[in-house]
Each structure stands twice: as structure tokens, then as C-alpha cells.
Design an enzyme around this catalytic site. Structure first.
Site, short mmCIF file in Angstrom:
data_model
loop_
_atom_site.label_atom_id
_atom_site.label_comp_id
_atom_site.label_asym_id
_atom_site.label_seq_id
_atom_site.Cartn_x
_atom_site.Cartn_y
_atom_site.Cartn_z
N ASN A 1 40.09 79.63 45.77
CA ASN A 1 39.26 78.93 46.76
C ASN A 1 39.36 79.67 48.08
OD1 ASN A 1 37.81 76.71 48.04
ND2 ASN A 1 39.78 76.06 48.88
N HIS B 1 39.21 79.04 52.12
CA HIS B 1 39.32 77.92 53.06
C HIS B 1 39.39 78.47 54.48
CE1 HIS B 1 40.26 73.92 54.47
NE2 HIS B 1 41.26 74.43 55.16
N SER C 1 41.84 81.70 54.55
CA SER C 1 42.80 81.96 53.46
C SER C 1 42.08 81.90 52.13
CB SER C 1 43.90 80.89 53.45
OG SER C 1 44.49 80.72 54.71
N ASP D 1 43.58 72.21 48.96
CA ASP D 1 43.86 73.39 49.80
C ASP D 1 45.36 73.72 49.81
OD1 ASP D 1 41.13 73.50 50.47
OD2 ASP D 1 41.42 72.08 52.11
C1 GAR Z 1 32.97 78.74 54.29
O1 GAR Z 1 33.29 78.83 55.65
C2 GAR Z 1 34.18 78.34 53.47
O2 GAR Z 1 35.38 78.90 53.96
C3 GAR Z 1 34.17 76.85 53.63
O3 GAR Z 1 32.83 76.49 53.55
C4 GAR Z 1 32.03 77.56 54.04
C5 GAR Z 1 30.99 77.90 53.00
O4 GAR Z 1 30.07 78.82 53.50
N1 GAR Z 1 34.95 76.21 52.61
C6 GAR Z 1 35.63 75.09 52.80
O5 GAR Z 1 35.65 74.50 53.86
C7 GAR Z 1 36.39 74.59 51.61
N2 GAR Z 1 37.39 73.65 51.98
P1 GAR Z 1 29.06 79.56 52.52
O6 GAR Z 1 28.38 78.46 51.70
O7 GAR Z 1 28.11 80.25 53.43
O8 GAR Z 1 29.86 80.49 51.66
#
Ligand code: GAR
Length: 220
Positions: A108, A110, A137, A146
Site C-alpha cells: 500500500n 500511504h 511510505s 496502515d
Molecule cells: C495518494 O496520495 C495515496 O498516497 C493516497 O491516496 C492518493 C491516491 O492518489 N492513499 C491513501 O491515503 C491510502 N491511505 P491517486 O489516486 O492519484 O493515486
């Protein structure tokens, strides 16, 4: 030989797009077996379709509970032949049976320097705490939200005047580089999980890896 992966994404899909770009540029040797989402209108699905990748949208409302939904979703993931599941902006908590079944085979990304700021609104939490540094991360997924072993991190400075949006915008390209490097390392067998620990070139790491000047994982 290309390494078969599945990607789960709930929204925009820029991390997915970065993986697809790297693969099409010959910098990442993976085969996208499936892109799946809990949101039928996720742009990530449209992006995958445009690149000829099989997609699946499953609506959680069509299932009695989390376990039933995750069983159906991961039955499809298993059937596609993926050896790694990449959660790239997948915003649902996973059932513990699924995380156990895919332990060491699911990662994942995060947007925080874990173990700081699990869950939502990480940019807001960084600003509220007055941190000088922020980051992202990539970790192996465990039953804890997470909470699994961290593979690698990227860091950015927090600047005067930063907002949630400016932090998110500055972090995002670093996320793309980080996720691509982690998937590449796992596909090459350079990174794996054993007994809740991350192995890099067969040695346990004690701090998260970072990116070197060529965008590859390195000991910090
Ligand atoms: C990213 O910033 C990712 O790190 C976060 O969601 C966004 C997705 O962007 N993930 C989380 O918060 C998971 N807990 P994307 O759809 O443009 O890849």
C-alpha cells in the site's frame, strides 16, 4: 519475464498511471492483470481501460458485509494470476482474512512518514503538528490499518505557507517514484517480506529504504 500484478484504486489513479507509464517506457517489468475498484466511476478504471488493461468495478452496497465484498473482490484478484496486489489510493479497510491470505504479496502507498499519521487527512495532521518534514511510505499490508512493515519512504520539507493542497501536490510526484521503485524491487525479487520484516537483497532492513539518484531503492 513480466511479473503479474493487480492494482486496486478508488479514485484519480495517478499512482496507477505512473506504474503504467513506467511499464510502457520499459522501466518496469510488470504485466497488469487487473485494475479493480470499489467505485464504478473511478478515473483509475477509465485510465486502465484506455491502456488495454482488464478492469473490474464492484459495489460494496451489493454485499452483506465487508468480508463478503472482500471475498468476491479477492476471488477475482486471485483468478487473474497476480503475484502482487498494489493498493494505489484504495480507500477501503480490508478484511483480516484477506490481509492474512495476501501477507507479503500486497503493498500500500500511504501519504505520511509511517508510523506517523495513519488513516485520513495526513497533510492536515502534518500542518497541525508543525512538522518540518512530511513524506510517503510504501508498506506491506497487514491486518492493522496502515500498519504493516514499511519498505521505503520519500521525504519532503514542509515550507512556510504550505497548505494541504500544496503539500499534496509536492508529494505526489515523489509518491509515483516511490511506488514504481517498490513494485520494481518486488518484481525483481530484491524486496520481500518474511515474518513481518522487510528483506532487501536477502538482509533484514531496520529503517525504511529510500530512493537513490537513479530512482532505485537503497539503504538509508
Ligand atoms: C495518494 O496520495 C495515496 O498516497 C493516497 O491516496 C492518493 C491516491 O492518489 N492513499 C491513501 O491515503 C491510502 N491511505 P491517486 O489516486 O492519484 O493515486
Amino acid at each position: 519475464m513480466s511479473f503479474p500484478i493487480a492494482v486496486l484504486a478508488s479514485g484519480r489513479g495517478s499512482n496507477l498511471a505512473a506504474l503504467i507509464d513506467a511499464s510502457e517506457a520499459g522501466k518496469l517489468s510488470v504485466e497488469f492483470k487487473l485494475v479493480a475498484s470499489d467505485k464504478a466511476d473511478a478515473p483509475a478504471l477509465r485510465h486502465a481501460e484506455a491502456h488495454g488493461i482488464p478492469t473490474l468495478a464492484l459495489d460494496p452496497k451489493g454485499f452483506p458485509d465487508r468480508r463478503a465484498f472482500d471475498e468476491a473482490l479477492f476471488a477475482n484478484v486471485a483468478a487473474c494470476g497476480a503475484q502482487l496486489v498494489v493498493l494505489a489510493g484504495y480507500m477501503r479497510i480490508l478484511d483480516a482474512a484477506v490481509t492474512a491470505q495476501w501477507a507479503g504479496r500486497m503493498i500500500n502507498i500511504h501519504p505520511s512518514l509511517l508510523p506517523k499519521y495513519r488513516g485520513l487527512h495526513t497533510h492536515r495532521k502534518v500542518l497541525k503538528a508543525g512538522d518540518a518534514e512530511h513524506g510517503a511510505s510504501v508498506h506491506f499490508v497487514s491486518a492493522e490499518l496502515d500498519g504493516g512493515p514499511v519498505i521505503a519512504q520519500v521525504r519532503i520539507d514542509v515550507r512556510a505557507g504550505d497548505t494541504e493542497d500544496s503539500l499534496a501536490a509536492r508529494l505526489l510526484p515523489r509518491e509515483h517514484a516511490l511506488l514504481t521503485a517498490c513494485v520494481d524491487a518486488i518484481a525483481r525479487g530484491a524486496v520481500r517480506e518474511r515474518d513481518g520484516k522487510v528483506l532487501f537483497n536477502d538482509a533484514v532492513i531496520h529503517t525504511p529504504l529510500q530512493l537513490d539518484g537513479r530512482g532505485q531503492l537503497a539503504i538509508a
